[in-house]
Design a protein around this motif. Structure first.
Motif, PDB file in Angstrom:
ATOM      1  N   ALA A  78       0.659  -1.368   0.005  1.00 20.93           N
ATOM      2  CA  ALA A  78      -0.140   0.023  -0.097  1.00 20.93           C
ATOM      3  C   ALA A  78       0.965   1.395  -0.067  1.00 20.93           C
ATOM      4  O   ALA A  78       0.735   1.934  -0.885  1.00 20.93           O
ATOM      5  CB  ALA A  78      -0.573   0.060   1.013  1.00 20.93           C
ATOM      6  N   VAL A  79       2.108   1.229   1.041  1.00 20.19           N
ATOM      7  CA  VAL A  79       2.719   2.604   0.576  1.00 20.19           C
ATOM      8  C   VAL A  79       3.058   2.415  -0.771  1.00 20.19           C
ATOM      9  O   VAL A  79       3.727   3.831  -1.567  1.00 20.19           O
ATOM     10  CB  VAL A  79       4.368   2.410   1.970  1.00 20.19           C
ATOM     11  N   ASN A  80       4.029   1.173  -0.911  1.00 17.63           N
ATOM     12  CA  ASN A  80       4.508   1.958  -2.796  1.00 17.63           C
ATOM     13  C   ASN A  80       3.508   2.109  -3.252  1.00 17.63           C
ATOM     14  O   ASN A  80       3.688   3.529  -4.348  1.00 17.63           O
ATOM     15  CB  ASN A  80       5.276   0.425  -2.933  1.00 17.63           C
ATOM     16  N   SER A  91      -4.708   9.475  -0.486  1.00 14.57           N
ATOM     17  CA  SER A  91      -5.041   8.741   0.555  1.00 14.57           C
ATOM     18  C   SER A  91      -5.485   7.168   1.185  1.00 14.57           C
ATOM     19  O   SER A  91      -5.408   7.171   1.885  1.00 14.57           O
ATOM     20  CB  SER A  91      -6.328  10.041   0.410  1.00 14.57           C
ATOM     21  N   LEU A  92      -6.141   6.997  -0.131  1.00 12.74           N
ATOM     22  CA  LEU A  92      -6.775   5.941   0.079  1.00 12.74           C
ATOM     23  C   LEU A  92      -5.304   4.139  -0.008  1.00 12.74           C
ATOM     24  O   LEU A  92      -5.810   3.702   1.224  1.00 12.74           O
ATOM     25  CB  LEU A  92      -7.712   4.966  -0.810  1.00 12.74           C
ATOM     26  N   ALA A  93      -4.295   4.668  -0.115  1.00 12.53           N
ATOM     27  CA  ALA A  93      -3.122   3.731  -0.296  1.00 12.53           C
ATOM     28  C   ALA A  93      -3.124   3.852   1.671  1.00 12.53           C
ATOM     29  O   ALA A  93      -2.533   2.647   1.420  1.00 12.53           O
ATOM     30  CB  ALA A  93      -2.958   3.811  -1.115  1.00 12.53           C
ATOM     31  N   LEU A  94      -2.473   4.479   1.586  1.00 12.37           N
ATOM     32  CA  LEU A  94      -1.999   5.158   2.268  1.00 12.37           C
ATOM     33  C   LEU A  94      -2.650   4.986   4.017  1.00 12.37           C
ATOM     34  O   LEU A  94      -2.523   4.112   5.089  1.00 12.37           O
ATOM     35  CB  LEU A  94      -1.671   6.894   3.009  1.00 12.37           C
ATOM     36  N   ALA A  95      -4.353   4.870   3.949  1.00 12.49           N
ATOM     37  CA  ALA A  95      -5.166   4.233   4.864  1.00 12.49           C
ATOM     38  C   ALA A  95      -5.312   3.119   4.938  1.00 12.49           C
ATOM     39  O   ALA A  95      -5.250   2.141   5.389  1.00 12.49           O
ATOM     40  CB  ALA A  95      -6.611   5.281   4.510  1.00 12.49           C
ATOM     41  N   LEU A  96      -5.237   2.233   3.668  1.00 12.68           N
ATOM     42  CA  LEU A  96      -5.002   0.624   4.134  1.00 12.68           C
ATOM     43  C   LEU A  96      -3.771   0.330   4.805  1.00 12.68           C
ATOM     44  O   LEU A  96      -3.816  -0.530   5.011  1.00 12.68           O
ATOM     45  CB  LEU A  96      -4.732   0.281   2.390  1.00 12.68           C
TER      46      LEU A  96
END
Length: 126
Positions: A78-80, A91-96
């Motif tokens: 998700a961070v990648n 924002s969605l990827a960082l939330a995951l």
């Protein structure tokens, strides 16, 4: 080559059940063969419709340790992904990633409780 005894005569009357001892021997042999070579009835029945399954004999600590590693992998993915996108998708990827990190902390705490003989004592110390 000369044999010390002649071949036994072939009689159609010869039977493996000639005496009561041979009958008992044959029955015992059948029981032994059935016991050792009969198909086992305690085999688990194959599940239908499951693509992935977890072996029922894995201990809880191994399951939690694997779950922790998988959550770490999900967070890294998700961070990648967040590095490659902008805006709402970032924002969605960082939330995951944060969600996976939070669940991983819960799993790690559960692992700590497994190592502790009494989880209530562990909670009082923390």
């Amino acid at each position: 080559m000369i044999k010390p005894t002649p071949n036994p005569p072939e009689h159609e009357d010869t039977s493996p059940y000639e005496s009561s001892d041979s009958k008992k021997f044959h029955e015992a042999a059948e029981r032994a063969l059935d016991h050792h070579f009969a198909p086992s009835s305690d085999k688990p029945k194959p599940r239908k419709g499951n693509l992935f399954a977890v072996s029922p004999n894995i201990d809880t600590e191994a399951l939690l340790a694997n779950a922790s590693e998988e959550l770490l992998s999900i967070s890294a993915i998700a961070v990648n992904l967040a590095d490659d996108v902008d805006g709402a998708r970032r924002s969605l990827a960082l939330a995951l990633s944060r969600l996976a990190d939070g669940v991983r902390l819960l799993v790690e705490r559960a692992l700590d409780h497994i190592d502790s003989p009494n989880p209530a004592e562990h909670r009082a110390k923390v």
